[in-house]
Write a protein that holds these residues in place. Structure first.
Motif, mmCIF file in Angstrom:
data_model
loop_
_atom_site.group_PDB
_atom_site.id
_atom_site.type_symbol
_atom_site.label_atom_id
_atom_site.label_comp_id
_atom_site.label_asym_id
_atom_site.label_seq_id
_atom_site.Cartn_x
_atom_site.Cartn_y
_atom_site.Cartn_z
ATOM 1 N N LEU A 18 42.617 41.454 42.334
ATOM 2 C CA LEU A 18 43.726 40.902 42.222
ATOM 3 C C LEU A 18 43.417 39.816 41.209
ATOM 4 O O LEU A 18 42.470 38.815 41.368
ATOM 5 N N ALA A 19 44.012 40.141 40.085
ATOM 6 C CA ALA A 19 43.816 39.108 38.740
ATOM 7 C C ALA A 19 44.920 38.485 38.398
ATOM 8 O O ALA A 19 46.097 39.099 38.241
ATOM 9 N N ILE A 20 44.812 37.206 37.872
ATOM 10 C CA ILE A 20 45.938 36.504 37.227
ATOM 11 C C ILE A 20 45.339 36.375 35.649
ATOM 12 O O ILE A 20 44.221 35.900 35.434
ATOM 13 N N LEU A 21 46.295 37.038 34.852
ATOM 14 C CA LEU A 21 46.166 36.595 33.414
ATOM 15 C C LEU A 21 47.011 35.384 32.898
ATOM 16 O O LEU A 21 48.078 35.753 32.959
ATOM 17 N N VAL A 48 41.284 36.142 44.596
ATOM 18 C CA VAL A 48 41.936 35.992 43.214
ATOM 19 C C VAL A 48 41.222 35.566 42.164
ATOM 20 O O VAL A 48 40.465 34.747 42.072
ATOM 21 N N GLN A 49 41.279 36.290 41.065
ATOM 22 C CA GLN A 49 40.284 36.051 39.914
ATOM 23 C C GLN A 49 41.411 35.483 38.791
ATOM 24 O O GLN A 49 42.303 36.226 38.514
ATOM 25 N N LEU A 50 41.271 34.441 37.922
ATOM 26 C CA LEU A 50 41.743 33.846 36.953
ATOM 27 C C LEU A 50 41.339 34.133 35.661
ATOM 28 O O LEU A 50 40.117 33.801 35.225
ATOM 29 N N GLY A 51 41.795 34.543 34.560
ATOM 30 C CA GLY A 51 41.394 34.946 33.321
ATOM 31 C C GLY A 51 42.456 34.132 32.259
ATOM 32 O O GLY A 51 43.832 34.321 32.787
ATOM 33 N N ILE A 102 49.562 38.440 48.302
ATOM 34 C CA ILE A 102 48.203 38.531 48.946
ATOM 35 C C ILE A 102 48.322 39.128 50.495
ATOM 36 O O ILE A 102 47.683 40.048 50.982
ATOM 37 N N SER A 103 49.351 38.608 51.196
ATOM 38 C CA SER A 103 49.528 38.876 52.390
ATOM 39 C C SER A 103 49.999 40.456 52.676
ATOM 40 O O SER A 103 49.610 41.232 53.447
ATOM 41 N N LEU A 104 50.730 41.033 51.604
ATOM 42 C CA LEU A 104 51.008 42.563 51.518
ATOM 43 C C LEU A 104 49.894 43.514 51.226
ATOM 44 O O LEU A 104 50.124 44.593 51.210
ATOM 45 N N THR A 105 48.781 42.721 50.765
ATOM 46 C CA THR A 105 47.679 43.852 50.134
ATOM 47 C C THR A 105 46.585 43.365 50.995
ATOM 48 O O THR A 105 46.569 42.618 52.072
ATOM 49 N N ASP A 106 45.403 44.104 50.892
ATOM 50 C CA ASP A 106 44.095 43.929 51.558
ATOM 51 C C ASP A 106 43.229 42.988 51.080
ATOM 52 O O ASP A 106 42.147 42.861 51.283
ATOM 53 N N TYR A 107 43.760 41.967 50.513
ATOM 54 C CA TYR A 107 42.984 40.639 49.699
ATOM 55 C C TYR A 107 43.077 39.674 50.610
ATOM 56 O O TYR A 107 43.023 38.554 50.835
#
Length: 107
Positions: A18-21, A48-51, A102-107
């Motif tokens: 799960l990545a935010i660009l 969540v990771q932010l780049g 996030i609620s719809l994924t396994d994260y």
């Protein structure tokens, strides 16, 4: 995490489920105001990771991701774009979309 090339951006997206660009521009006052708020939001969600990348420094990134305005925020799950926000972003709405994703994924 600051990214300095298209290769770094692609690696970041592919290595994080799960990545935010966050694509910005140096003269963009909206970008300067939103990035710290985005960093605060990401702290709430450990998965969540932010780049972030400067679209002027890495011009290829704007074409690759069709990000012709700054800021552009892209959220990827398993390498696939799920959320796209641009220019004037309501952070409350963005966070609600992120929570739902996030609620719809396994994260």
């Amino acid at each position: 995490m600051k990214l300095h090339s298209v290769d770094e951006v692609e690696e970041f997206i592919n290595e994080n489920g799960l990545a935010i660009l966050f694509i910005s521009s140096p003269g963009c006052s909206v970008c300067q105001a939103l990035l710290p708020r985005m960093e605060d939001i990401v702290q709430k969600y450990p998965a969540v990771q932010l780049g972030y990348v400067d679209g002027d420094e890495v011009q290829e990134v704007t074409g690759k991701f069709l990000a012709f305005g700054a800021p552009t925020i892209l959220v990827f799950v398993e390498g696939k774009e799920q959320i796209r926000e641009g220019r004037f972003i309501r952070m409350e709405d963005f966070e609600a979309k992120l929570e739902r994703l996030i609620s719809l994924t396994d994260y």
